[in-house]
Design a protein around this motif. Sequence first.
Motif, mmCIF file in Angstrom:
data_model
loop_
_atom_site.group_PDB
_atom_site.id
_atom_site.type_symbol
_atom_site.label_atom_id
_atom_site.label_comp_id
_atom_site.label_asym_id
_atom_site.label_seq_id
_atom_site.Cartn_x
_atom_site.Cartn_y
_atom_site.Cartn_z
ATOM 1 N N GLN A 186 -37.292 -21.370 -18.134
ATOM 2 C CA GLN A 186 -36.277 -22.259 -18.722
ATOM 3 C C GLN A 186 -36.094 -22.103 -20.223
ATOM 4 O OE1 GLN A 186 -38.172 -25.524 -15.980
ATOM 5 N NE2 GLN A 186 -36.265 -26.359 -16.778
ATOM 6 N N LYS A 187 -36.757 -21.082 -20.793
ATOM 7 C CA LYS A 187 -36.559 -20.759 -22.213
ATOM 8 C C LYS A 187 -37.146 -19.373 -22.466
ATOM 9 C CE LYS A 187 -40.665 -23.374 -23.859
ATOM 10 N NZ LYS A 187 -41.539 -23.268 -22.771
ATOM 11 N N SER A 188 -37.035 -18.871 -23.700
ATOM 12 C CA SER A 188 -37.652 -17.573 -24.003
ATOM 13 C C SER A 188 -39.161 -17.691 -23.879
ATOM 14 C CB SER A 188 -37.294 -17.139 -25.424
ATOM 15 O OG SER A 188 -35.920 -16.874 -25.529
ATOM 16 N N PRO A 189 -39.823 -16.724 -23.248
ATOM 17 C CA PRO A 189 -41.275 -16.803 -23.108
ATOM 18 C C PRO A 189 -41.947 -16.573 -24.457
ATOM 19 C CG PRO A 189 -40.465 -14.713 -22.267
ATOM 20 C CD PRO A 189 -39.266 -15.497 -22.681
ATOM 21 N N LYS A 190 -42.923 -17.429 -24.760
ATOM 22 C CA LYS A 190 -43.579 -17.288 -26.064
ATOM 23 C C LYS A 190 -44.910 -16.529 -25.946
ATOM 24 C CE LYS A 190 -40.631 -19.383 -28.840
ATOM 25 N NZ LYS A 190 -39.463 -18.856 -28.106
ATOM 26 N N GLU A 191 -45.483 -16.529 -24.736
ATOM 27 C CA GLU A 191 -46.741 -15.783 -24.598
ATOM 28 C C GLU A 191 -46.797 -15.089 -23.247
ATOM 29 O OE1 GLU A 191 -47.192 -19.496 -25.022
ATOM 30 O OE2 GLU A 191 -46.619 -19.331 -22.923
ATOM 31 N N ILE A 192 -47.678 -14.113 -23.144
ATOM 32 C CA ILE A 192 -47.741 -13.239 -21.983
ATOM 33 C C ILE A 192 -48.145 -13.985 -20.701
ATOM 34 C CG2 ILE A 192 -50.117 -12.406 -22.296
ATOM 35 C CD1 ILE A 192 -48.219 -9.553 -22.069
ATOM 36 N N SER A 193 -48.822 -15.138 -20.854
ATOM 37 C CA SER A 193 -49.280 -15.891 -19.682
ATOM 38 C C SER A 193 -48.119 -16.385 -18.815
ATOM 39 C CB SER A 193 -50.127 -17.081 -20.129
ATOM 40 O OG SER A 193 -49.351 -17.934 -20.921
ATOM 41 N N VAL A 194 -46.951 -16.505 -19.429
ATOM 42 C CA VAL A 194 -45.746 -16.913 -18.698
ATOM 43 C C VAL A 194 -45.503 -15.968 -17.524
ATOM 44 C CG1 VAL A 194 -43.218 -16.933 -18.912
ATOM 45 C CG2 VAL A 194 -44.616 -18.088 -20.626
ATOM 46 N N CYS A 195 -45.793 -14.700 -17.762
ATOM 47 C CA CYS A 195 -45.562 -13.659 -16.760
ATOM 48 C C CYS A 195 -46.339 -13.939 -15.480
ATOM 49 C CB CYS A 195 -45.954 -12.326 -17.374
ATOM 50 S SG CYS A 195 -45.735 -10.952 -16.277
ATOM 51 N N LYS A 196 -47.621 -14.287 -15.633
ATOM 52 C CA LYS A 196 -48.480 -14.571 -14.467
ATOM 53 C C LYS A 196 -47.913 -15.726 -13.657
ATOM 54 C CE LYS A 196 -53.115 -12.956 -15.485
ATOM 55 N NZ LYS A 196 -53.910 -13.245 -16.677
ATOM 56 N N LYS A 197 -47.501 -16.774 -14.364
ATOM 57 C CA LYS A 197 -46.960 -17.964 -13.697
ATOM 58 C C LYS A 197 -45.719 -17.611 -12.880
ATOM 59 C CE LYS A 197 -47.785 -21.395 -17.106
ATOM 60 N NZ LYS A 197 -47.009 -22.064 -18.136
ATOM 61 N N ILE A 198 -44.898 -16.773 -13.439
ATOM 62 C CA ILE A 198 -43.653 -16.407 -12.756
ATOM 63 C C ILE A 198 -43.954 -15.590 -11.504
ATOM 64 C CG2 ILE A 198 -41.568 -14.975 -12.977
ATOM 65 C CD1 ILE A 198 -41.534 -16.025 -15.937
ATOM 66 N N ILE A 199 -44.871 -14.655 -11.642
ATOM 67 C CA ILE A 199 -45.204 -13.800 -10.495
ATOM 68 C C ILE A 199 -45.863 -14.616 -9.382
ATOM 69 C CG2 ILE A 199 -46.742 -11.902 -9.796
ATOM 70 C CD1 ILE A 199 -45.862 -10.524 -12.410
ATOM 71 N N LYS A 200 -46.667 -15.605 -9.781
ATOM 72 C CA LYS A 200 -47.355 -16.446 -8.788
ATOM 73 C C LYS A 200 -46.422 -17.453 -8.119
ATOM 74 C CE LYS A 200 -52.177 -16.697 -10.223
ATOM 75 N NZ LYS A 200 -52.827 -17.450 -11.298
ATOM 76 N N ASN A 201 -45.339 -17.794 -8.776
ATOM 77 C CA ASN A 201 -44.407 -18.797 -8.247
ATOM 78 C C ASN A 201 -43.898 -18.385 -6.861
ATOM 79 O OD1 ASN A 201 -41.887 -20.286 -7.777
ATOM 80 N ND2 ASN A 201 -42.146 -20.987 -9.887
ATOM 81 N N LYS A 202 -44.003 -19.323 -5.922
ATOM 82 C CA LYS A 202 -43.637 -19.014 -4.527
ATOM 83 C C LYS A 202 -42.165 -18.616 -4.383
ATOM 84 C CE LYS A 202 -44.984 -22.868 -2.442
ATOM 85 N NZ LYS A 202 -45.598 -23.711 -3.505
ATOM 86 N N LYS A 203 -41.336 -19.106 -5.309
ATOM 87 C CA LYS A 203 -39.899 -18.850 -5.179
ATOM 88 C C LYS A 203 -39.466 -17.533 -5.833
ATOM 89 C CE LYS A 203 -39.034 -23.753 -5.939
ATOM 90 N NZ LYS A 203 -38.757 -24.609 -7.101
ATOM 91 N N SER A 204 -40.391 -16.888 -6.561
ATOM 92 C CA SER A 204 -39.927 -15.809 -7.438
ATOM 93 C C SER A 204 -39.324 -14.620 -6.697
ATOM 94 C CB SER A 204 -41.030 -15.377 -8.396
ATOM 95 O OG SER A 204 -42.000 -14.624 -7.721
ATOM 96 N N LYS A 205 -39.902 -14.245 -5.551
ATOM 97 C CA LYS A 205 -39.358 -13.080 -4.850
ATOM 98 C C LYS A 205 -37.980 -13.351 -4.247
ATOM 99 C CE LYS A 205 -43.547 -10.519 -4.298
ATOM 100 N NZ LYS A 205 -44.571 -9.888 -3.473
#
Length: 335
Positions: free
Chosen positions: A148-167
Motif C-alpha cells: 500500500q506504499k513504497s517499500p522502505k525495507e527488504i523485509s516487505v518482500c518476505k511478507k508479500i511472498i508469504k501472503n496467501k493472496k500474492s500468487k
Amino acid sequence: MSTLIKKSLKKENPIWLMRQAGRYLPEYQKVRKKQKDFIKFCLNIKAATKVTLQPIKRYDFDAAIIFSDILIIPYGIGQEVKFEESIGPILGKPNLKLYQQTKKGKFIKKIENVYKIIKNTRKKLSKDKSLIGFVGSPWTILVYVLNQKSPKEISVCKKIIKNKKSKQLLKIIEKFIYIHIEQQIKAGVDTIQLFDSWAGLLNKKDLNYFCFQPTKRIIIKVRKKYPHIPIICFPKGIKTSIKKFCKIVKPNVLSIDSKMNPNFVLKEIDPNIIIQGGMSPGFLFKRKSEMQNKIKFYLNKFKNRAYIFNLGHGVPKETKTNTIQNLVNTVRNFK
Ligand code: CP3
C-alpha cells in the motif's frame, strides 16, 4: 518501426530520460499547482498532453514518454490510490474479490483518458519522435497493491511472498498489464517500457517466479500480436541476475541502473539486445566536467553497440534545467 530504435541501430545515440516530464521543470510546476489530485492530473487530457510534450519542446529529446503513472493499473481496477506530498503513493486495502471481479471493459473505461492522451499527444508530436507507453511490471505492481506504499525495507518482500493472496493477485495483475499495454499500442505508442523498480528486493530463488516468468509471458503475448513494437525492460537492482533475465525474458532493449557494471553487460548480454541508460542521476549534481566525463564514459563503452542514452533512474526533482541542457548538448556533440 519506433524511431528511437532506428536511431539507436544507426548508432546515433538517441536520448530521452526517465521522469523527463516532472518536478524539475518550472513549466511542469506551473501546471501541477493547478492540479491538486495527481491521479486526476494523469487523467486530464489537456494537462497531461501538455506536460508530456514539455521536455520535447525544451530539450528536443528523441522520445516522449506519456505522462501517467504505473499505479494507474490498481486505480483502474478500483483500489484506492492517492499521492501525498513528501510521502508518495498511498493505496487502499487490497481486495482480492475486487481484483477477481473487475471486468476488462470497466477497467478500460475508468482509465480511457490515458488512451485519449496518447492519441492527442501523437497528433501533436513530430513524426521523427517516438512515443513511449509504459506499465509497471507484475512484481512491482504487486508490491504496491499489497504493501500500500513504497517499500522502505527488504523485509516487505518476505511478507508479500508469504501472503496467501500474492500468487492469485500476481496473475490478475499480469492480465491487466497486458490489457493496458494493448490499449496504449492501439492508441498510438510505438514503444513500451516495463518498469520493475522493485525487482531488486527479490532473492535469486524468487526472481524466476515473481519477475522473470510473468514478464516473459507478457512479452511473448505482446510480440505475437504486435511484433513491430519494441519492449524496453528495466529490472532495477538485480545485479548479475540480469544475465538470466535477458536469457529468459528476451527484451528488445535492456535499461540498466547505475549499479550495473557496463563491462559485465558488454560481456554477458546478447549483442542483439539494445542497451539503454546507466549513468547515476547523482552526476547531475557534480561539477560540469565530471558529469560530462561520465556521459562520455557511457557513450564510449557502448559505442560498438546500439545504445540509447538515459539515466540509471529518474531525473530528481532538485535537478537544474541548465544541467539537463548541458547533458543533452554533451550527448548530441559526442563523436
Ligand atoms: O516523465 C516520465 O517518466 C513519465 C511519467 C512517469 C511518472 N511515474 C510520473 C510521476 C513514470 C514513467 C512513472 C513511473 C513510476 N511511478 C514508477 C517506476 C519508475 C521509478 O521511479 O522507479 C514508480 C515506482 C511509480 C510510483 C510513484 N509515482 C512514486 C513512488 C511516486 C512518488 C515519488 C516521487 O517521485 O514523488 C510517484 C509520483 C509521480 N509519478 C510523480 C511524477 C511526475 C511526482 C508527482 C508530483 O508531481 O508530485
